[in-house]
Every structure is written in structure tokens, then in C-alpha cells.
Write a protein that holds these residues in place. Structure first.
Motif, PDB file in Angstrom:
ATOM      1  N   ALA A   7       0.826  -1.202   0.000  1.00  0.00           N
ATOM      2  CA  ALA A   7       0.000   0.000   0.000  1.00  0.00           C
ATOM      3  C   ALA A   7       0.863   1.255   0.000  1.00  0.00           C
ATOM      4  O   ALA A   7       0.600   2.206  -0.757  1.00  0.00           O
ATOM      5  N   LEU A   8       1.903   1.282   0.833  1.00  0.00           N
ATOM      6  CA  LEU A   8       2.759   2.459   0.911  1.00  0.00           C
ATOM      7  C   LEU A   8       3.505   2.694  -0.393  1.00  0.00           C
ATOM      8  O   LEU A   8       3.757   3.847  -0.769  1.00  0.00           O
ATOM      9  N   GLN A   9       3.877   1.628  -1.070  1.00  0.00           N
ATOM     10  CA  GLN A   9       4.554   1.799  -2.353  1.00  0.00           C
ATOM     11  C   GLN A   9       3.652   2.491  -3.362  1.00  0.00           C
ATOM     12  O   GLN A   9       4.124   3.293  -4.190  1.00  0.00           O
ATOM     13  N   GLN A  10       2.367   2.201  -3.305  1.00  0.00           N
ATOM     14  CA  GLN A  10       1.437   2.905  -4.195  1.00  0.00           C
ATOM     15  C   GLN A  10       1.278   4.365  -3.796  1.00  0.00           C
ATOM     16  O   GLN A  10       1.222   5.256  -4.642  1.00  0.00           O
ATOM     17  N   GLN A  38      -3.193   6.326  -9.844  1.00  0.00           N
ATOM     18  CA  GLN A  38      -4.262   5.458  -9.375  1.00  0.00           C
ATOM     19  C   GLN A  38      -3.763   4.615  -8.209  1.00  0.00           C
ATOM     20  O   GLN A  38      -2.702   4.000  -8.267  1.00  0.00           O
ATOM     21  N   ILE A  39      -4.524   4.609  -7.111  1.00  0.00           N
ATOM     22  CA  ILE A  39      -4.195   3.836  -5.921  1.00  0.00           C
ATOM     23  C   ILE A  39      -5.341   2.860  -5.669  1.00  0.00           C
ATOM     24  O   ILE A  39      -6.487   3.274  -5.509  1.00  0.00           O
ATOM     25  N   THR A  40      -5.025   1.569  -5.647  1.00  0.00           N
ATOM     26  CA  THR A  40      -6.027   0.535  -5.422  1.00  0.00           C
ATOM     27  C   THR A  40      -5.627  -0.262  -4.187  1.00  0.00           C
ATOM     28  O   THR A  40      -4.534  -0.834  -4.138  1.00  0.00           O
ATOM     29  N   LEU A  41      -6.505  -0.287  -3.199  1.00  0.00           N
ATOM     30  CA  LEU A  41      -6.209  -0.931  -1.929  1.00  0.00           C
ATOM     31  C   LEU A  41      -7.227  -2.030  -1.650  1.00  0.00           C
ATOM     32  O   LEU A  41      -8.438  -1.780  -1.648  1.00  0.00           O
ATOM     33  N   SER A  42      -6.714  -3.230  -1.381  1.00  0.00           N
ATOM     34  CA  SER A  42      -7.574  -4.353  -1.018  1.00  0.00           C
ATOM     35  C   SER A  42      -7.854  -4.311   0.472  1.00  0.00           C
ATOM     36  O   SER A  42      -7.265  -3.521   1.220  1.00  0.00           O
ATOM     37  N   GLN A  43      -8.741  -5.202   0.928  1.00  0.00           N
ATOM     38  CA  GLN A  43      -9.032  -5.294   2.354  1.00  0.00           C
ATOM     39  C   GLN A  43      -7.768  -5.624   3.146  1.00  0.00           C
ATOM     40  O   GLN A  43      -7.521  -5.064   4.216  1.00  0.00           O
ATOM     41  N   ARG A  44      -6.943  -6.531   2.622  1.00  0.00           N
ATOM     42  CA  ARG A  44      -5.720  -6.902   3.332  1.00  0.00           C
ATOM     43  C   ARG A  44      -4.763  -5.713   3.432  1.00  0.00           C
ATOM     44  O   ARG A  44      -4.125  -5.509   4.471  1.00  0.00           O
ATOM     45  N   PRO A  61     -16.969  -4.171  -2.322  1.00  0.00           N
ATOM     46  CA  PRO A  61     -16.668  -4.912  -1.087  1.00  0.00           C
ATOM     47  C   PRO A  61     -15.270  -5.527  -1.065  1.00  0.00           C
ATOM     48  O   PRO A  61     -14.821  -5.987  -0.019  1.00  0.00           O
ATOM     49  N   GLU A  62     -14.563  -5.534  -2.204  1.00  0.00           N
ATOM     50  CA  GLU A  62     -13.228  -6.138  -2.268  1.00  0.00           C
ATOM     51  C   GLU A  62     -12.103  -5.120  -2.294  1.00  0.00           C
ATOM     52  O   GLU A  62     -10.995  -5.410  -1.839  1.00  0.00           O
ATOM     53  N   ARG A  63     -12.346  -3.911  -2.814  1.00  0.00           N
ATOM     54  CA  ARG A  63     -11.240  -2.959  -2.935  1.00  0.00           C
ATOM     55  C   ARG A  63     -11.770  -1.535  -3.030  1.00  0.00           C
ATOM     56  O   ARG A  63     -12.924  -1.305  -3.441  1.00  0.00           O
ATOM     57  N   ALA A  64     -10.912  -0.594  -2.624  1.00  0.00           N
ATOM     58  CA  ALA A  64     -11.192   0.831  -2.790  1.00  0.00           C
ATOM     59  C   ALA A  64     -10.159   1.399  -3.758  1.00  0.00           C
ATOM     60  O   ALA A  64      -8.992   1.014  -3.733  1.00  0.00           O
ATOM     61  N   GLN A  65     -10.621   2.291  -4.600  1.00  0.00           N
ATOM     62  CA  GLN A  65      -9.718   2.855  -5.607  1.00  0.00           C
ATOM     63  C   GLN A  65      -9.939   4.355  -5.702  1.00  0.00           C
ATOM     64  O   GLN A  65     -11.079   4.825  -5.704  1.00  0.00           O
ATOM     65  N   LEU A  66      -8.851   5.100  -5.754  1.00  0.00           N
ATOM     66  CA  LEU A  66      -8.967   6.525  -5.977  1.00  0.00           C
ATOM     67  C   LEU A  66      -7.936   6.954  -7.007  1.00  0.00           C
ATOM     68  O   LEU A  66      -6.862   6.361  -7.128  1.00  0.00           O
ATOM     69  N   VAL A  67      -8.309   7.965  -7.761  1.00  0.00           N
ATOM     70  CA  VAL A  67      -7.424   8.574  -8.755  1.00  0.00           C
ATOM     71  C   VAL A  67      -7.252  10.024  -8.356  1.00  0.00           C
ATOM     72  O   VAL A  67      -8.233  10.761  -8.191  1.00  0.00           O
ATOM     73  N   LEU A  68      -5.999  10.430  -8.156  1.00  0.00           N
ATOM     74  CA  LEU A  68      -5.753  11.809  -7.766  1.00  0.00           C
ATOM     75  C   LEU A  68      -4.505  12.326  -8.451  1.00  0.00           C
ATOM     76  O   LEU A  68      -3.694  11.567  -8.972  1.00  0.00           O
TER      77      LEU A  68
END
Length: 458
Positions: free
Chosen positions: A66-69, A82-88, A221-228
């Protein structure tokens, strides 16, 4: 004088000081009532977030991804990332945050949004099984004096389709924030986030407002994604330092770094001596000067973090002639990086953050493809951290700087520590040390600290 006259006189006589008007009493009592009501709504006697579990290898690996993204993107400043983060990965970040920012507790999870109205053709398409709508739920708990807790919950959902560009600028998500039992208006939440976003852009001359920087937020329900819009590689670290009130003074940092940037064929001890010998400018306290010195050393020793560490001094150091020669400690470039980066992080963000980041990096290194858990690396981390914490204490700042100006390699990292175990994969680490909360691991750290102390590390 008659008895009736006497009675009249007694009746008319004042029986005590005049009573204060009720309006003045309410001016005094009213604020106390409001404070008591606010406390009753916000404070709790127990945390909503359970005690964080001990960090482990899978959590550390997920947090690293996550931090690498978030901080390691190669996307140029001003371009969308684009940052995509899973539940884990969200759980790993929350566990790392709980340890680094203790006693603050954090947890993050993804959930499904349940339809509350009769679905239209548009909402059916948006929340179909192939494309379910999700939400990000963030819980925070912090204990304050007297054993009370402040609990907060933020439920983040993609912006509602009904909002027009004029009604809600940009693509800010819907955020339902509550402090205890007190709901916070979304306009206040958006305003606060916008202020924080400007704050963390510590190395940007003209920061981009959040409403323009955040292009989209989506969740399932599996991932959150944001583009900034990428605010720059140094924004997050510089912003954290600014939030902590320990960011190095930019002109002083630029002056010291530019004086050592061209140092060639440098071992870390020589670089530390040379940097510590640079006098502090007028008006800069010894502890603030030490913070500048340690940050400048890290900028030279860890070039991949140069922009992150420079923060608001980034433009001032852009034209400094930086040597490409690596800096080494005990003949190893990695140990010099560990010492210098841990010292800079501890000096600007505090010991807890520096120590957590060092431990989590080693845990992540023990996973497949990593270099393995290294107690030698950890020894360099702890040496840099200990020097930094002493260097920014007002009563120790001058003696520590004097010591750094005459430091030797063995005083930075005793040679005995080079024989400590390293290259341990997850199975080997867990076999010999179980976890970072085990007695076996604690004994290993105690042995490292004893050798550091014998060498004169503060």
C-alpha cells in the motif's frame, strides 16, 4: 415609633446582597452545560477499536504494497495516479498506523452498500453483482485523561450521482463522520480534509486544492480505488513532519545539504563528522540545527528519499551538485541508509514512527522475494534513532553534536553487531523468534541495545 412602624421598617430592610439577574447566571452556567453535553455526546468509557494485534509478516507485506502505491509512485508531479487498496492492504496500513501513532488505534474495512430505495435502472447497473457498490469504513479510538475515549467513525462512499458539478465541486466522496454519538456535517468534514490536503503538500509551491486533485473515488466490497493528481514524491513525508511541528527550516537545510551534496567516496562516519562541523546559523536552536544536520545526512546517504526529506526545501536544493558515489557504513551501502534514514525520521517524526517503520520493513523483507529479516539492519536503525532522539533534546543537543563531529565508524555501529543474524525468511524468523512481541525477540533487541550503549550510543 409604633410596632407597626417597626414592622414596616424591618420588612423594607434588605436581607442580604442583591441577587444576580438570571441572565447573568445563564451566561456563567450555559457554557458549562454545553461542554457537559458535548462531552456526553463525544466521550465514551470504552474504545470502539479493539487493541491492535501484534504486527506480523503478512500485515507488514500488505502495508508495504500500500505504501509503495501511495508514496513510491513514479508518476510525475501533476499527473494522475491510481491507488487501489484491497481489504488486506487496508488492514495492514491500519495496523501499521496503530503501532506508529500509538496510543491512537485504527482499523479500516470495506463493506457493501445496502440499497435503501427502490432501485432504478441506473442504480441497478451501478450495484449489480458484477459491479457491487461498496464503502470504506474507518474507525479511530484515542484514550484521553481520566480513562475516557474519543471514538470516531467515517463511512466513505462514492459521490452520489445526484450531485452536480455546481452543487459539489470536484469528486469528493460522501463522508458520514461521527465523533462518539455526534454527527459532523459533511461540509465541515470536506473543509477539514481540504485543509489537511493543503497541509501535507509541504514541498509544493502552489498546492492543488483537494476538490481538483481528487479525480474519482470508487469502492466495492473487495477494494477501494482513488485517482488523484500526484502532489509530488515528497509531499507525504514533508506533510507529516509539518503536522508534527518538526519540519527542518528549509533555508538552513538547503545550506547544510548543499555543503555536503558533492562529497565523494564517503563513508558514513566521515560524512557525519563533516556535516556536524557545519556551524548553526544565527537564531537556530541547537536541537533544530541537529534536526537539519541529520536530515541533510539522510538526503546525501539515501538519494531515493532526497525529495521526500527535502520537503519545502526541494526547490532550494535542486541545483546542488550531488555526488553519485554511495555512502557506506562498515563497507555496506544498505547500513548507511538504515542509520541515516532512521535518524532523520526519528528527528522529524519521532522515535515511535522511526522504530515502527524499521521493524515493519524487516518483517516485509522476510516474505518471498525479500532480502530477509536482518538484525544487522535493525541495529543500524536503532543506532540512528537513538542518536537522533538525544540530538533533538534541548539539554543534550550540544553534547551530541560535539560527539557526532568526532564520531568513528565503530561508535555508529559496533563491529560485534555485524555478526547478528540476517537473511531470515518468514519461517526461520518465526522458528527462532516467534514474533516481534515474543520474549525471544525482546532479548535479541536488549542485546543489541547493550552493545550500542557500550559503544557510547546515547
Amino acid at each position: 415609633m409604633t410596632q407597626s412602624d417597626t414592622g414596616l421598617l424591618e420588612t423594607d430592610a434588605p436581607s442580604g446582597p442583591p441577587r444576580a439577574p438570571w441572565r447573568w447566571r445563564w451566561l456563567l452556567i450555559g457554557p458549562l452545560v454545553l461542554v457537559a453535553l458535548f462531552a456526553a455526546l463525544v466521550l465514551s468509557f470504552s474504545p470502539s477499536v479493539p487493541e491492535p494485534r501484534a504486527p506480523d509478516t503478512p500485515s507488514a507485506a500488505a502495508a508495504r504494497r500500500a505504501l509503495q502505491q501511495i508514496t513510491g509512485s513514479d508518476v510525475a508531479r501533476g499527473e494522475p495516479v491510481q491507488i487501489t487498496l484491497s481489504q488486506r492492504e487496508l488492514a495492514g496500513l491500519a495496523t501499521l498506523g496503530s503501532e506508529a501513532l500509538s496510543p491512537l488505534r485504527m482499523q479500516a474495512r470495506l463493506g457493501a452498500v445496502l440499497p435503501q430505495t427502490r432501485p432504478t435502472s441506473k442504480t441497478r447497473a451501478a450495484s449489480s453483482p458484477a459491479n457491487p457498490t461498496g464503502e470504506l469504513i474507518i474507525d479511530l479510538s484515542h484514550q484521553i485523561a481520566g480513562g475516557a475515549w474519543i471514538n470516531a467513525t467515517a463511512i466513505v462512499r462514492p459521490a452520489a450521482a445526484r450531485k452536480s458539478q455546481e452543487q459539489e465541486p470536484g469528486n469528493l466522496p460522501d463522508i458520514a463522520l461521527t465523533l462518539g454519538r455526534l454527527p459532523i456535517p459533511q461540509s465541515v468534514t470536506h473543509w477539514a480534509l481540504a485543509r489537511v490536503w493543503l497541509r501535507i503538500q509541504g514541498d509544493v509551491a502552489r498546492p492543488t486544492p483537494l476538490a481538483k486533485a481528487l479525480r474519482s473515488f470508487t469502492a466495492t466490497p473487495e477494494r477501494a480505488q482513488l485517482v488523484l493528481i500526484n502532489p509530488g514524491r515528497g509531499a507525504a513525508l514533508a506533510g507529516l513532519a509539518q503536522a508534527g511541528g518538526t519540519t527542518p527550516e528549509p533555508r538552513a537545510l538547503a545550506a547544510v545539504y548543499c555543503a555536503i551534496a558533492g562529497t565523494a567516496d564517503a563513508d558514513l562516519a566521515m560524512l557525519v563528522r563533516r556535516t556536524a562541523a557545519i556551524g548553526a546559523p544565527a537564531g537556530v536552536s541547537p536541537e533544530d540545527h541537529n534536526r537539519v544536520v541529520l536530515t541533510a545526512i539522510a538526503m546525501r546517504a539515501v538519494p531515493e528519499y532526497r525529495e521526500k526529506l527535502a520537503g519545502t526545501a526541494r526547490r532550494l536544493v535542486a541545483d546542488c551538485g550531488a555526488s553519485a558515489d554511495p555512502v557506506t557504513l562498515a563497507g555496506r551501502e544498505d547500513l548507511a541508509k538504515h542509520w541515516a534514514l532512521s535518524a532523520a525520521l526519528a528527528a522529524t517524526l519521532g522515535s515511535q514512527v522511526a522504530r515502527s517503520m524499521g521493524t515493519w520493513k524487516e518483517l516485509a523483507d522476510s516474505t518471498d522475494g525479500g532480502t530477509g529479516f536482518s538484525f544487522v539492519d535493525l541495529s543500524a536503525d536503532r543506532s540512528g534513532e537513538r542518536f537522533a532522539i538525544a540530538a533533538v533534546k534541548p539539554q543534550l543537543a550540544r553534547p551530541v553534536l560535539t560527539r557526532l563531529a568526532a564520531i568513528t565508524e565503530g561508535q555508529l555501529l559496533p563491529r560485534e553487531l555485524l555478526a547478528k543474524p540476517e537473511g531470515l525468511d518468514q519461517a526461520a524468523f518465526e522458528r527462532d523468534y516467534t514474533a516481534v512481541t515474543s520474549p525471544e525477540y525482546a532479548r535479541a533487541l536488549t542485546a543489541i541495545d547493550r552493545l550500542l550503549g557500550n559503544a557510547g550510543v546515547p
